[in-house]
Design a protein around this motif. Structure first.
Motif, PDB file in Angstrom:
ATOM      1  N   ILE A  29       0.850  -1.192   0.000  1.00 59.54           N
ATOM      2  CA  ILE A  29       0.000   0.000   0.000  1.00 59.54           C
ATOM      3  C   ILE A  29       0.881   1.234   0.000  1.00 59.54           C
ATOM      4  N   GLY A  30       0.567   2.180  -0.883  1.00 56.90           N
ATOM      5  CA  GLY A  30       1.341   3.415  -0.960  1.00 56.90           C
ATOM      6  C   GLY A  30       1.182   4.258   0.289  1.00 56.90           C
ATOM      7  N   PRO A  31       2.112   5.184   0.527  1.00 52.80           N
ATOM      8  CA  PRO A  31       2.122   5.946   1.784  1.00 52.80           C
ATOM      9  C   PRO A  31       0.863   6.758   2.024  1.00 52.80           C
ATOM     10  N   ASP A  32       0.233   7.302   0.968  1.00 50.14           N
ATOM     11  CA  ASP A  32      -0.963   8.112   1.160  1.00 50.14           C
ATOM     12  C   ASP A  32      -2.221   7.272   1.331  1.00 50.14           C
ATOM     13  N   ALA A 123       2.793  -1.234   7.583  1.00 51.96           N
ATOM     14  CA  ALA A 123       3.990  -2.086   7.634  1.00 51.96           C
ATOM     15  C   ALA A 123       4.536  -2.372   6.240  1.00 51.96           C
ATOM     16  N   SER A 124       3.679  -2.286   5.218  1.00 49.52           N
ATOM     17  CA  SER A 124       4.136  -2.545   3.853  1.00 49.52           C
ATOM     18  C   SER A 124       4.576  -1.269   3.145  1.00 49.52           C
ATOM     19  N   ASP A 125       4.558  -0.141   3.857  1.00 49.56           N
ATOM     20  CA  ASP A 125       4.917   1.148   3.278  1.00 49.56           C
ATOM     21  C   ASP A 125       6.445   1.278   3.227  1.00 49.56           C
ATOM     22  N   VAL A 126       7.010   1.149   2.032  1.00 47.57           N
ATOM     23  CA  VAL A 126       8.471   1.192   1.873  1.00 47.57           C
ATOM     24  C   VAL A 126       9.020   2.557   2.265  1.00 47.57           C
ATOM     25  N   GLU A 127       8.325   3.621   1.884  1.00 44.03           N
ATOM     26  CA  GLU A 127       8.800   4.976   2.216  1.00 44.03           C
ATOM     27  C   GLU A 127       8.862   5.179   3.719  1.00 44.03           C
ATOM     28  N   LEU A 128       7.885   4.649   4.444  1.00 41.84           N
ATOM     29  CA  LEU A 128       7.890   4.770   5.901  1.00 41.84           C
ATOM     30  C   LEU A 128       9.079   4.029   6.493  1.00 41.84           C
ATOM     31  N   LYS A 129       9.363   2.829   5.994  1.00 42.06           N
ATOM     32  CA  LYS A 129      10.494   2.050   6.500  1.00 42.06           C
ATOM     33  C   LYS A 129      11.808   2.782   6.254  1.00 42.06           C
ATOM     34  N   GLU A 130      11.928   3.382   5.078  1.00 43.68           N
ATOM     35  CA  GLU A 130      13.170   4.103   4.760  1.00 43.68           C
ATOM     36  C   GLU A 130      13.335   5.324   5.654  1.00 43.68           C
ATOM     37  N   ARG A 131      12.243   6.058   5.863  1.00 43.41           N
ATOM     38  CA  ARG A 131      12.321   7.239   6.734  1.00 43.41           C
ATOM     39  C   ARG A 131      12.623   6.837   8.175  1.00 43.41           C
ATOM     40  N   ALA A 132      12.021   5.742   8.622  1.00 40.36           N
ATOM     41  CA  ALA A 132      12.274   5.259   9.982  1.00 40.36           C
ATOM     42  C   ALA A 132      13.745   4.891  10.156  1.00 40.36           C
ATOM     43  N   ALA A 133      14.331   4.217   9.159  1.00 38.54           N
ATOM     44  CA  ALA A 133      15.732   3.812   9.256  1.00 38.54           C
ATOM     45  C   ALA A 133      16.654   5.023   9.329  1.00 38.54           C
ATOM     46  N   VAL A 134      16.382   6.034   8.512  1.00 39.88           N
ATOM     47  CA  VAL A 134      17.236   7.232   8.526  1.00 39.88           C
ATOM     48  C   VAL A 134      17.148   7.937   9.874  1.00 39.88           C
TER      49      VAL A 134
END
Length: 235
Positions: A29-32, A123-134
């Motif tokens: 699912i996309g971030p929005d 949890a499937s939001d790739v952008e969220l995972k990337e932002r969380a890691a940074v």
């Protein structure tokens, strides 16, 4: 939705009551869309689920007894209404009416909260995972957690710092996890972190909160934007 009537030059506003359904394998699912999506998952635990045989046809069953099912749904909603429509869960923004009636009716009946699946969507939001890691790795580096905002070039320089390994031969990145997080959002072909891509990513991620922290832009100096991670002040 605001629609323009062709030929008349008029704009009219109509309610958006559309609901979209989609099926897919391992859908992301996309971030929005995470807060706008309810998930339903089926796992047959078979290599070829399309070859399963059923003794009954659910679709034909529902068509045959449609009145019974519609009556059951309306009975549940009427019972909930007669009980005073207790507010069991806080309403979801943009879906207030649905949340107050349908969602709360299900919870009142002891059913699972359908909005739990929103967390699966997140949890499937790739952008969220990337932002969380940074943000997580940024916080782990003391030199970056001062009040000073730093330009992209300094962030890349910190991520690129190296040390000699225990064997006195191997060169290791001092902040490897931070470098990997930046590479995921702004890596360039052939290795290294692309400063332009990182700057664009920081702009897109500005003020988006992760676990009480957010990336913010400081005062621009000499035409260069500067950044830091800071805690969010809870209202």
């Amino acid at each position: 939705i605001k629609l323009r009537i062709m030929g008349l030059g008029l704009n009219i506003e109509i309610p958006n009551t559309a609901m979209l359904f989609a099926t897919a394998n391992n859908m992301r699912i996309g971030p929005d869309m995470a807060r706008r999506t309810l998930l339903g998952a089926m796992d047959a635990q078979l290599e070829r689920p399309e070859l399963r045989h059923f003794d009954s046809n659910p679709l034909e069953m529902v068509k045959r007894d449609r009145g019974k099912y519609v009556g059951a749904v309306l009975t549940m909603l009427r019972a909930f209404h007669n009980a005073g429509r207790p507010e069991i869960a806080s309403p979801i923004a943009s879906f207030t009416d649905w949340s107050k009636l349908v969602r709360n009716a299900l919870l009142w009946l002891g059913e699972e909260d359908p909005c739990k699946t929103m967390e699966e969507a997140r949890a499937s939001d790739v952008e969220l995972k990337e932002r969380a890691a940074v943000i997580d790795q940024w916080q782990s580096i003391p030199v970056l957690m001062s009040d000073e905002c730093r330009p992209v070039s300094q962030l890349i320089a910190v991520a690129s710092e190296q040390d000699i390994g225990p064997d006195k031969k191997t060169v290791l990145y001092r902040y490897l996890d931070f470098r990997d997080a930046l590479m995921a959002v702004a890596g360039k072909d052939g290795g290294g972190i692309n400063s332009r891509r990182l700057g664009k990513w920081l702009l897109k991620s500005e003020k988006k909160i992760w676990k009480g922290m957010r990336i913010v832009r400081g005062e621009q100096r000499d035409g260069v934007a500067r950044w830091k991670v800071e805690p969010v002040e809870t209202p």
